[in-house]
Design a protein around this motif. Sequence first.
Motif, PDB file in Angstrom:
ATOM      1  N   MET A   1      20.631 -22.303  -4.334  1.00  9.44           N
ATOM      2  CA  MET A   1      21.739 -21.805  -5.151  1.00  9.44           C
ATOM      3  C   MET A   1      21.901 -22.686  -6.385  1.00  9.44           C
ATOM      4  N   THR A   2      21.998 -22.074  -7.553  1.00 12.01           N
ATOM      5  CA  THR A   2      22.277 -22.797  -8.784  1.00 12.01           C
ATOM      6  C   THR A   2      23.785 -22.829  -8.984  1.00 12.01           C
ATOM      7  N   LEU A   3      24.355 -24.015  -8.969  1.00  9.36           N
ATOM      8  CA  LEU A   3      25.810 -24.135  -9.051  1.00  9.36           C
ATOM      9  C   LEU A   3      26.315 -23.864 -10.460  1.00  9.36           C
ATOM     10  N   ARG A   4      27.358 -23.076 -10.557  1.00  5.39           N
ATOM     11  CA  ARG A   4      28.071 -22.891 -11.824  1.00  5.39           C
ATOM     12  C   ARG A   4      29.171 -23.944 -11.968  1.00  5.39           C
ATOM     13  N   PHE A   5      29.732 -24.379 -10.834  1.00  3.82           N
ATOM     14  CA  PHE A   5      30.818 -25.354 -10.842  1.00  3.82           C
ATOM     15  C   PHE A   5      30.408 -26.574 -10.006  1.00  3.82           C
ATOM     16  N   ARG A   6      30.437 -27.742 -10.601  1.00  2.00           N
ATOM     17  CA  ARG A   6      29.979 -28.938  -9.897  1.00  2.00           C
ATOM     18  C   ARG A   6      31.114 -29.906  -9.565  1.00  2.00           C
ATOM     19  N   HIS A   7      32.182 -29.886 -10.350  1.00  4.76           N
ATOM     20  CA  HIS A   7      33.314 -30.781 -10.125  1.00  4.76           C
ATOM     21  C   HIS A   7      34.527 -29.931  -9.785  1.00  4.76           C
ATOM     22  N   VAL A   8      34.895 -29.928  -8.512  1.00 11.36           N
ATOM     23  CA  VAL A   8      35.914 -29.004  -8.002  1.00 11.36           C
ATOM     24  C   VAL A   8      37.136 -29.783  -7.524  1.00 11.36           C
ATOM     25  N   ALA A   9      38.303 -29.405  -8.029  1.00 10.39           N
ATOM     26  CA  ALA A   9      39.561 -29.984  -7.553  1.00 10.39           C
ATOM     27  C   ALA A   9      40.098 -29.124  -6.421  1.00 10.39           C
ATOM     28  N   LEU A  10      40.333 -29.734  -5.274  1.00  9.50           N
ATOM     29  CA  LEU A  10      40.880 -29.038  -4.112  1.00  9.50           C
ATOM     30  C   LEU A  10      42.387 -29.277  -4.110  1.00  9.50           C
ATOM     31  N   ILE A  11      43.146 -28.197  -4.225  1.00  8.20           N
ATOM     32  CA  ILE A  11      44.589 -28.306  -4.443  1.00  8.20           C
ATOM     33  C   ILE A  11      45.330 -27.582  -3.331  1.00  8.20           C
ATOM     34  N   GLY A  12      46.214 -28.280  -2.653  1.00  4.75           N
ATOM     35  CA  GLY A  12      46.992 -27.689  -1.569  1.00  4.75           C
ATOM     36  C   GLY A  12      47.636 -28.779  -0.763  1.00  4.75           C
ATOM     37  N   LYS A  13      48.278 -28.402   0.313  1.00  8.47           N
ATOM     38  CA  LYS A  13      49.015 -29.371   1.125  1.00  8.47           C
ATOM     39  C   LYS A  13      48.226 -29.754   2.370  1.00  8.47           C
ATOM     40  N   TYR A  14      48.017 -31.025   2.532  1.00  7.99           N
ATOM     41  CA  TYR A  14      47.409 -31.531   3.756  1.00  7.99           C
ATOM     42  C   TYR A  14      48.445 -31.526   4.878  1.00  7.99           C
ATOM     43  N   GLN A  15      47.932 -31.352   6.091  1.00  6.74           N
ATOM     44  CA  GLN A  15      48.759 -31.437   7.298  1.00  6.74           C
ATOM     45  C   GLN A  15      49.878 -30.401   7.325  1.00  6.74           C
ATOM     46  N   ALA A  16      49.711 -29.265   6.622  1.00 10.73           N
ATOM     47  CA  ALA A  16      50.710 -28.203   6.678  1.00 10.73           C
ATOM     48  C   ALA A  16      50.607 -27.482   8.009  1.00 10.73           C
ATOM     49  N   SER A  17      51.610 -26.646   8.278  1.00 14.35           N
ATOM     50  CA  SER A  17      51.622 -25.907   9.534  1.00 14.35           C
ATOM     51  C   SER A  17      50.362 -25.070   9.667  1.00 14.35           C
ATOM     52  N   GLY A  18      49.686 -25.195  10.791  1.00  7.88           N
ATOM     53  CA  GLY A  18      48.459 -24.435  11.018  1.00  7.88           C
ATOM     54  C   GLY A  18      47.246 -25.034  10.354  1.00  7.88           C
ATOM     55  N   ALA A  19      47.385 -26.255   9.801  1.00  6.27           N
ATOM     56  CA  ALA A  19      46.292 -26.827   9.022  1.00  6.27           C
ATOM     57  C   ALA A  19      45.058 -27.106   9.855  1.00  6.27           C
ATOM     58  N   ARG A  20      45.192 -27.231  11.166  1.00  5.06           N
ATOM     59  CA  ARG A  20      44.040 -27.531  12.009  1.00  5.06           C
ATOM     60  C   ARG A  20      43.457 -26.284  12.677  1.00  5.06           C
ATOM     61  N   ALA A  21      43.990 -25.143  12.325  1.00  4.45           N
ATOM     62  CA  ALA A  21      43.615 -23.939  13.069  1.00  4.45           C
ATOM     63  C   ALA A  21      42.157 -23.556  12.895  1.00  4.45           C
ATOM     64  N   GLN A  22      41.604 -23.793  11.687  1.00  3.58           N
ATOM     65  CA  GLN A  22      40.268 -23.296  11.412  1.00  3.58           C
ATOM     66  C   GLN A  22      39.169 -24.343  11.563  1.00  3.58           C
ATOM     67  N   CYS A  23      39.506 -25.615  11.589  1.00  2.81           N
ATOM     68  CA  CYS A  23      38.479 -26.647  11.486  1.00  2.81           C
ATOM     69  C   CYS A  23      38.414 -27.567  12.683  1.00  2.81           C
ATOM     70  N   GLY A  24      38.995 -27.181  13.820  1.00  2.00           N
ATOM     71  CA  GLY A  24      38.902 -28.004  15.010  1.00  2.00           C
ATOM     72  C   GLY A  24      40.015 -29.012  15.103  1.00  2.00           C
ATOM     73  N   ALA A  25      40.052 -29.741  16.219  1.00  2.00           N
ATOM     74  CA  ALA A  25      41.178 -30.632  16.490  1.00  2.00           C
ATOM     75  C   ALA A  25      41.205 -31.832  15.572  1.00  2.00           C
ATOM     76  N   GLN A  26      40.038 -32.266  15.065  1.00  2.00           N
ATOM     77  CA  GLN A  26      40.006 -33.512  14.310  1.00  2.00           C
ATOM     78  C   GLN A  26      40.125 -33.310  12.801  1.00  2.00           C
ATOM     79  N   ASP A  27      39.777 -32.154  12.321  1.00  2.00           N
ATOM     80  CA  ASP A  27      39.766 -31.927  10.867  1.00  2.00           C
ATOM     81  C   ASP A  27      40.799 -30.883  10.491  1.00  2.00           C
ATOM     82  N   ASN A  28      41.469 -31.061   9.356  1.00  2.00           N
ATOM     83  CA  ASN A  28      42.379 -30.014   8.903  1.00  2.00           C
ATOM     84  C   ASN A  28      41.654 -29.043   7.971  1.00  2.00           C
ATOM     85  N   VAL A  29      42.344 -28.001   7.599  1.00  2.00           N
ATOM     86  CA  VAL A  29      41.730 -26.956   6.782  1.00  2.00           C
ATOM     87  C   VAL A  29      41.214 -27.513   5.461  1.00  2.00           C
ATOM     88  N   MET A  30      42.019 -28.344   4.803  1.00  2.00           N
ATOM     89  CA  MET A  30      41.607 -28.858   3.508  1.00  2.00           C
ATOM     90  C   MET A  30      40.329 -29.688   3.614  1.00  2.00           C
TER      91      MET A  30
END
Length: 298
Positions: A1-30
């Motif tokens: 894959m040829t990247l169009r975007f190389r420097h990405v800002a991830l914006i949102g709230k860590y440890q919000a409600s349900g933040a661990r639902a998709q990424c397992g017990a140890q990692d949050n969604v962000m």
Amino acid sequence: MTLRFRHVALIGKYQASGARAQCGAQDNVMEGIGAFLEAQGCTVFVEQSQGADVEAGPYKSLTVEEIGEECDLGLVVGGDGTMLGIGRQLAPYGVPLIGINRGRLGFITDIALDTYQATLIPMLAGEYEEDHRSLMHAQVIRDGVSVFDALAMNDVVVNRGATSGMVELRVTVGRHFVANQRADGMIIASATGSTAYALSAGGPLLHPAVPGWVLVPIAPHTLSNRPILLPDEDEVSIELVGGRDASANFDMQSLASLAIGDRVVVRRSEYRVRFLHPKGWSYFDTLRKKLHWNEGGS
């Protein structure tokens, strides 16, 4: 894959409600989304105020100004309120934004959390639809002096006080007097905001490609005072003529108290927010999904 975007800002709230639902017990969604971006070859940053919430976070934190100068994409994880806030701040820098929805409606954060990986892969390679939304520049003018200044993406709302009666408002568009209106308040909404408070007050939906605003009275005393579509090249002025404890709010995220004689003046901002959507995205698809059209019986 040829990247169009190389420097990405991830914006949102860590440890919000349900933040661990998709990424397992140890990692949050962000952190899970960040790891995915890194696996695609992106350098990931987080907004400084959010990075402070994760003491051992793996990503460098940047201020909004640094994001604007150093990043070529903002990936917003949350609801429309999160997108409104960061959209206003990053608009002067022209950084495009992609929204992953963790809120309720998600009119402008339109990628589902459970499908973000498959959706983002082609977008990061440059396959996307680009959608520009104009901002509103609002000021509160008191005795000829600006005492409050704000940008809004959705709407500017003049409201009566919580325990007071109707307010009387003098409305002017451009150089033309429109009317004195008695109502619970008045909404000036952009096309983006036409699906928000303005819609619940009886205003029309406005396609984002239309360069206009909707002016919507809130519970008007005279029923012939109806919503009206205005060109966004005209300045709109709402003067508080009568009423107690009135206020003006901007995207429901900042508030200014109003005194008799104050004018709320709204102009089209020079800045626009750049949204990126998956290839094939359509505004009408969003309306059907979010407003539950086509769900009734035949």
